[in-house]
Motif scaffolding. Structure first.
Motif, short mmCIF file in Angstrom:
data_model
loop_
_atom_site.label_atom_id
_atom_site.label_comp_id
_atom_site.label_asym_id
_atom_site.label_seq_id
_atom_site.Cartn_x
_atom_site.Cartn_y
_atom_site.Cartn_z
N VAL A 221 -21.21 -6.44 -14.74
CA VAL A 221 -19.92 -5.79 -14.96
C VAL A 221 -18.86 -6.83 -15.31
O VAL A 221 -18.01 -6.61 -16.18
CB VAL A 221 -19.52 -4.97 -13.72
CG1 VAL A 221 -18.18 -4.31 -13.92
CG2 VAL A 221 -20.58 -3.92 -13.43
N SER B 203 -19.30 -7.54 -18.86
CA SER B 203 -18.66 -6.54 -19.73
C SER B 203 -17.16 -6.79 -19.82
O SER B 203 -16.58 -6.73 -20.91
CB SER B 203 -18.89 -5.14 -19.18
OG SER B 203 -20.25 -4.86 -19.10
N LEU C 293 -7.28 -1.68 -16.78
CA LEU C 293 -8.71 -1.50 -17.01
C LEU C 293 -9.46 -2.77 -16.66
O LEU C 293 -10.53 -2.74 -16.05
CB LEU C 293 -8.92 -1.14 -18.49
CG LEU C 293 -10.34 -0.87 -18.94
CD1 LEU C 293 -10.89 0.32 -18.18
CD2 LEU C 293 -10.37 -0.60 -20.43
N LEU D 97 -12.56 -3.40 -13.86
CA LEU D 97 -13.84 -4.04 -14.17
C LEU D 97 -14.00 -5.33 -13.38
O LEU D 97 -15.05 -5.61 -12.82
CB LEU D 97 -13.95 -4.32 -15.67
CG LEU D 97 -14.11 -3.09 -16.56
CD1 LEU D 97 -14.04 -3.50 -18.02
CD2 LEU D 97 -15.41 -2.37 -16.28
N PHE E 284 -14.67 -4.72 -9.71
CA PHE E 284 -15.99 -4.14 -9.44
C PHE E 284 -17.00 -5.27 -9.23
O PHE E 284 -17.94 -5.12 -8.46
CB PHE E 284 -16.43 -3.21 -10.58
CG PHE E 284 -17.64 -2.41 -10.20
CD1 PHE E 284 -17.50 -1.22 -9.53
CD2 PHE E 284 -18.93 -2.88 -10.47
CE1 PHE E 284 -18.62 -0.50 -9.14
CE2 PHE E 284 -20.04 -2.17 -10.08
CZ PHE E 284 -19.89 -0.97 -9.41
#
Lengths: 190, 641
Positions: free
Chosen positions: B261, B264, B300, B304, B307
């Motif tokens: 994650v 990403s 956002l 991420l 997380f």
């Protein structure tokens, strides 16, 4: 002590290499899960472009399903120690893989022709990042397919030694499934 | 891929027949046969090694060197915080032009040092240095495996880490300075190269380095998981694994689920930085000019990032907790209290770590209802944490405690875990977090519960397994001095920060002397800095003790702590493959300390019930194996040294 139980436990163990592949696939799933949820969150904030998926993506979806079939055929042939059928199956799978990647690229150009540019809006960017990242992962699978194919042609495997092909096929099916998921996800969100 | 497969089969030699093969230990087990390694040259043995023990030491020494850099950075910025306006010209030989002609520290470089301190300590020291070292070292040894599932992938894991270290370290020396936006690299600061000088090349190097780091962690984690699931020796069921194994296993699981994650998040950031997209950017003016980017959301990125970021806390902490369980039980000469509860709480923490990330974001304007959900989930973590604390204390209770260096650091960990954990309950409350957020209270909290507790776990592990790693003992007296200096320093540094935080002193400020409400803490800041410096001196003692005794330490006995686990059945200086003869089978759990009916106060895992009395009479023969009937397995060579 309780050796029969232990013995059974030993037999139930999966090959370490397969565990490595499965754990690796889980981490790939997490990459795409993160990007998918990011897309959902971003879409929820509005200012989102809705557009039709390019025709090429429909075709590549069909290709990727077909290639899973040919991969399955190759693996079954290998299990039956039928080398020539294995090689044929792998050849077709590899060609379908190349066609898939080409198709994805054509899909991008179709999008651009329709005026949907990568940088204009995060919705466009998300589409390109998701499909591009999947393409790169599939490219990795394609390299594995070609490796197994070449080694099969050069008779590098002992008869019945199919671990490499098994790993390769698991990953290939995974890439196919991942694309189908992505395509449905994109259809729903654009 | 296929050639790698062969190797794996060779190493995976828990062949049942092998245990009863009494005349020729490499006889009919073809797997073992192929395991015999050819003479390896220096490079294959010490540099590009596939032996998990060597790789562990590589992680350890790289981690220690990075720790020196990370802690030194903290001392440097603490000097600035303690005496903000004094002439720092004496630092010019070290920091060059980052100290101005008038002797002032460059404010952007201050931020850069804070950023690099966080990055280095969290990822390079406490993730790779701690988990990388001990997972690699202990997993095969304690499970009874000759090596990891794939030695080659394991080697790659180290070299990716090494490359990542080199890039991160090199970024300290570039003229625009390293990444400066905090270790959390929030955009837009990290996304716009023109935002500050560290956002340029420094940030690019940070991202490159972290990308390699993620690859390294994932390769490592794959191996740990595959090894734990597949390569346990005969009799080593999951519930007979030492708690260290559970901790390392779950750490690897958390890593596999969370590092992708971060990848990403970083990928989208790289697109924003380099390819003109707007995932995280919108409506930004720099130098009076509006940027073209629109439609992105910096929040956002936070979702991420956290997380990963929150599970990362447990990636750092769980290995330390696992090793503490092992060390406390061994040195209390008592079974661990509540083994299943310990495993359960590890599982609970691992699970919960994924659903609490937004407690880092209470002040981002999130929906208060959502905040309440995350608050509730966060506070639930107190339950498994309290179970662990209780079990540590119950294990210590009435034990025959041996105050070894490792034991002291383990007890220190429990202390820090409590002190730092309690303030977690404050910060987990959304309402309390609003005033405390971004103050020194947070700094105090996470440095105690995650930073120092994990560092104590790291030291405990080094002191405990040093004899197994290097075949020599560390100096115990120096260890005591190191412990007390570190323990005192940690409390003197971080405890006062709680009060500063409650008074509202913000983190990340270049100087606390600028505002009236922070000026009252000038003396306290000086006190903290002096404590930190003394703590740093304590670490020099450790460095001396560590490096000197690798070469000159007293020779270690085979089982110096009278421990039960399998690693102490290997020869003192075990070669690649770990056991000279067969791999021992396991007949009991690892915590049979002070078992009634056994004279010795320990009973190793590899002793079957039928052989207890034989072993009891002569416990020194740690590498002597017995079959289930209690007969000695003859061909096992005794310890080499």
């Amino acid at each position: 002590m309780n050796s029969p139980v232990m013995q059974q436990e030993d037999d139930l163990r999966i090959h370490p290499q397969k565990v490595v592949l499965w754990v690796g696939m889980v981490s790939i799933v997490m990459v795409f899960a993160a990007l998918s949820s990011a897309l959902i969150v971003r879409q929820g904030e509005g200012n989102w472009n809705f557009f039709e998926m390019p025709l090429a993506f429909w075709i590549t979806s069909a290709l990727v399903i077909l290639s899973s079939g040919t991969m399955y055929y190759a693996l079954r042939a290998a299990e039956k120690k039928n080398l020539s059928a294995t090689v044929t199956g792998l050849w077709i799978t590899a060609l379908l893989g190349v066609a898939f990647l080409a198709g994805q690229f054509i899909g991008w150009t179709q999008l651009a022709d329709a005026g949907i540019y990568f940088r204009d809006n995060p919705s466009n960017s998300f589409l390109i990042v998701l499909t591009g990242l999947h393409g790169l992962h599939l490219l990795g699978g394609l390299i594995a397919v070609v490796t197994v194919l070449v080694k099969s042609i050069l008779l590098r495997y002992k008869p019945g030694e199919i671990l490499g092909l098994e790993l390769c096929s698991t990953y290939w099916h995974f890439m196919g499934a991942l694309w189908i998921y992505l395509f449905l996800f994109l259809l729903y969100h654009y | 891929m296929a050639s790698e497969t062969l190797e794996v089969k060779e190493i995976h030699s828990t062949h049942p027949e092998a245990l009863h093969d009494s005349h020729e230990h490499h006889g009919h087990d073809s797997h073992d046969d192929e395991f015999e390694l050819p003479e390896v040259n220096f490079i294959r043995k010490y540099i590009f090694s596939t032996d998990h023990k060597v790789i562990a030491k590589q992680f350890l020494i790289t981690g220690i060197l990075m720790a020196v850099v990370g802690i030194l950075l903290s001392v440097l910025f603490r000097i600035q915080l303690a005496w903000p306006e004094h002439n720092m010209s004496y630092l010019r030989p070290l920091l060059g032009n980052w100290i101005s002609d008038t002797g002032q520290m460059d404010p952007e470089f201050y931020l850069a040092m804070v950023t690099m301190h966080g990055t280095i300590m969290v990822f390079f020291v406490l993730t790779a240095g701690l988990s990388g070292t001990f997972s690699n070292f202990l997993i095969p040894l304690q499970l009874g495996a000759r090596d990891m599932a794939s030695g080659f992938i394991n080697m790659l894991s180290y070299w990716f880490f090494f490359l990542s270290t080199v890039i991160m370290f090199a970024s300290l020396f570039i003229s625009t300075g390293p990444a400066s936006g905090g270790w959390v690299i929030y955009p837009p600061l990290s996304a716009l190269p023109q935002a500050m000088s560290g956002s340029g090349l420094g940030m690019t190097m940070w991202l490159t380095s972290m990308a390699l780091f993620i690859v390294s962690s994932l390769l490592g984690a794959l191996n740990y998981i595959a090894t734990v699931l597949n390569m346990r020796t005969k009799g080593m069921s999951m519930t007979r694994m030492p708690l260290t194994m559970w901790a390392f296993f779950l750490t690897a699981v958390i890593g596999t689920l969370s590092f992708p994650v971060l990848f990403s998040a970083a990928l989208l950031l790289i697109f924003d930085r380099s390819f003109g997209t707007s995932f995280y950017l919108s409506d930004i003016y720099i130098a009076g000019k509006a940027l073209e980017n629109s439609g992105g959301s910096p929040i956002l990125f936070q979702h991420l990032f956290w997380f990963l970021g929150h599970p990362e806390v447990y990636i750092v902490l769980l290995p330390a907790l696992g090793m503490t369980s092992e060390i406390i039980s061994t040195n209390s000469r008592k079974p661990i209290f509540g083994y299943r509860a310990m495993v359960g709480s590890l599982l609970g923490i691992a699970f919960l770590s994924f659903i609490v990330w937004a407690h880092h974001m209470f002040v981002t304007g999130m929906n208060p209802f959502l905040g309440t959900v995350f608050m509730l989930l966060t506070l639930i973590i107190a339950v498994p944490s309290a179970v662990k604390t209780f079990n540590y204390l119950a294990t210590l209770w009435m034990g025959n405690i041996r105050f070894t260096n490792a034991m002291l650091f383990s007890i220190g960990l429990v202390s820090l875990f409590i002190t730092g954990g309690v303030t977690g309950i404050f910060l987990g409350n959304a309402a309390l977090d609003i005033p405390l957020h971004d103050t020194y209270f947070v700094t105090a909290h996470f440095h105690l519960v995650m930073g120092s507790a994990s560092a104590f776990g790291f030291f405990a592990g080094v002191y405990h397994w040093f004899p197994k790693m290097f075949g020599r003992m560390m100096n115990e007296r120096l260890g005591y001095i190191h412990f007390w200096m570190t323990f005192a320093a940690v409390y003197c540094v971080f405890f006062p920060m709680h009060f500063m935080g409650m008074a509202g002193v913000p983190r990340r400020y270049y100087a606390a002397s600028t505002f009236d409400f922070t000026q009252g803490f000038t003396d306290m800041n000086a006190f903290i800095t002096i404590s930190a410096m003394l703590g740093f001196l304590g670490q020099l003692i450790f460095l001396y003790n560590f490096f000197y005794n690798i070469f000159k330490g007293k020779k270690a006995p085979q089982n110096p702590w009278n421990s039960n686990t399998l690693e102490w059945t290997t020869p003192v200086n075990a070669g690649h493959g770990n056991w000279a003869g067969e791999i021992p089978a396991v007949y009991r759990w690892p915590y049979d300390y002070s078992k009634p009916g056994v004279n010795n106060d320990y009973l190793p895992q590899h002793i079957p019930d039928a052989a207890i009395s034989k072993w009891d009479a002569n416990p020194e023969t740690a590498s002597l194996l017995y079959d289930e009937q209690g007969n000695e397995i003859k061909d096992t060579p005794a310890a080499h040294h």
